[in-house]
Design an enzyme around this catalytic site. Structure first.
Site, short mmCIF file in Angstrom:
data_model
loop_
_atom_site.label_atom_id
_atom_site.label_comp_id
_atom_site.label_asym_id
_atom_site.label_seq_id
_atom_site.Cartn_x
_atom_site.Cartn_y
_atom_site.Cartn_z
CD GLN A 104 -2.73 1.23 2.49
OE1 GLN A 104 -2.09 1.68 3.53
NE2 GLN A 104 -4.00 1.01 2.50
CE1 TYR A 185 -2.39 8.45 7.56
CE2 TYR A 185 -4.24 7.11 7.30
CZ TYR A 185 -3.24 7.48 8.17
OH TYR A 185 -3.03 6.76 9.29
NE ARG A 232 -8.48 -0.02 3.19
CZ ARG A 232 -8.02 -0.15 4.55
NH1 ARG A 232 -7.05 0.57 5.01
NH2 ARG A 232 -9.00 -0.72 5.13
N GLY A 324 -8.54 -7.21 9.55
CA GLY A 324 -7.54 -6.49 10.00
C GLY A 324 -6.72 -6.97 11.38
NE ARG A 325 -9.18 -3.63 14.96
CZ ARG A 325 -10.22 -2.90 15.44
NH1 ARG A 325 -10.06 -2.09 16.88
NH2 ARG A 325 -11.17 -2.62 14.83
#
Length: 368
Positions: A104, A185, A232, A324-325
């Site tokens: 990414q 971002y 994304r 993810g986690r």
């Protein structure tokens, strides 16, 4: 209750671009701060990603395309030769385990601080609008500086940096790249009215605000090919001071502007399958759709690691599900979901962002 018939689709092989994937489970990108201050991936990262190579696809953590793009200390980069070599060890480990790896590319924009990058650079952003809430630095929490407003030359230069980073990712052995236009971002900052106050061709109207993202995606595709490029987005994520009130206009327009390129996939972060916009984006996107379930930012996450929410996304039209986690704490998440075994919970402390193996490579496998 999880729909078992739909859940079984997670274990079916699939395809993105020219790649065959062993299953439809994606390891989502998660910053873990295991690079050097200069952005060079540490050897421990190769072990970490290699442990999780049974995922159909791993999306490596956010890597900056330039020295000014650093967000937090000790994140990875993709602009220097040592960084490329560090990522090559990661790619080799993933491939040795039979996995696939996209890296990414993320530029922090206003999410940055001179103390967080090797050159002491002030962050750059679409407009001189400070990040609310401050951010972590090596000396603790600090207020974010007012970012430097990017000139058109800065914008063109940053587009070129994304393309160069994509080329470096493939040189490192990655199978492709993901352009990060989510989570507040830089690219997301151009999309949002709260952070983009420009009055030139990159601000104001929806057409103007999506222009920078479109130019970045086009440049990356020109460099490495559409079949190796993912995108994304996060239409509902208000984190980092992002206004999402006109997401229903921005994101359909963005997809319309890039859909002809034939990208490897679209990745919707923190996806909400019950929202009308999710259905609209699915209808507009003809290619593979990766969806990451919205689990909130707090720990603990659900005991099933988001499996039931992932199944809801499959039923709503997603093709692959990004966890993810759950992958962080369960390197063998695919095997655990397949067998119905209990998941290891994520440790609720700061060690997940430390430099060592704790809460990183020391999570147990089922056979252990």
């Amino acid at each position: 209750m999880t729909n078992e018939t739909t859940a079984r689709r997670l274990f079916e092989p699939t395809r993105i671009g020219s790649l065959e994937l062993a299953n439809r489970m994606v390891m989502a990108p998660m910053t873990r701060n295991r690079a050097t201050f200069a952005g060079v991936p540490l050897p421990l990262m190769a072990e970490y990603y290699g442990q999780r190579a049974t995922a159909g696809l791993i999306i490596g953590e956010a890597s900056t395309p330039s020295p000014v793009g650093f967000t937090y200390p000790e994140i990875a980069g993709l602009y220097g030769e040592e960084q490329v070599e560090g990522w090559r060890a990661v790619a080799d480990a993933v491939h040795a385990g039979g996995g696939r790896l996209f890296l990414q590319i993320e530029h922090g924009g206003r999410i940055g601080h001179p103390d967080n990058n090797p050159g002491g650079h002030l962050p750059m952003a679409p407009s001189p609008v400070r990040l609310p809430g401050g951010l972590h630095t090596p000396t603790g929490h600090q207020e974010a500086p007012v970012p430097v407003e990017m000139s058109e030359a800065d914008i063109k230069g940053t587009v070129a940096e994304f393309a160069a980073a994509a080329r470096n990712a493939l040189r490192a052995g990655a199978d492709g790249v993901e352009v990060h236009a989510a989570n507040g971002y830089l690219l997301n900052q151009f999309l949002s009215r709260s952070s983009n106050l420009r009055t030139d061709g990159y601000g104001g109207s929806v057409v103007n605000r999506i222009r920078f993202v479109v130019e970045v995606v086009e440049a990356v595709v020109a460099e490495v090919g559409a079949e190796r490029t993912g995108l994304r987005i996060s239409p509902w994520n208000t984190g980092n001071g992002i206004d999402v009130s006109d997401s229903g206009e921005v994101f359909p327009a963005l997809l319309d502007a890039v859909s002809h390129l034939g990208l490897a996939y679209l990745h919707i972060g923190r996806a909400l399958p019950g929202e009308a916009l999710f259905g609209e984006l699915r209808r507009r996107w003809a290619g593979p759709l990766v969806a990451n379930p919205e689990l909130g930012e707090e720990l603990p996450i659900p005991a099933d690691g988001g499996l039931s929410k992932g199944v809801e996304l499959l039923e709503a039209g997603a093709d692959l599900i990004a966890f993810g986690r759950a992958f962080l704490a369960n390197p063998d998440l695919v095997a655990r979901y397949r067998s119905g075994a209990a998941l290891t919970p994520v440790r609720e402390d700061r060690s997940m962002y430390g430099r060592g193996p704790e809460a990183y490579t020391d999570y147990p496998f089922l056979e252990a």
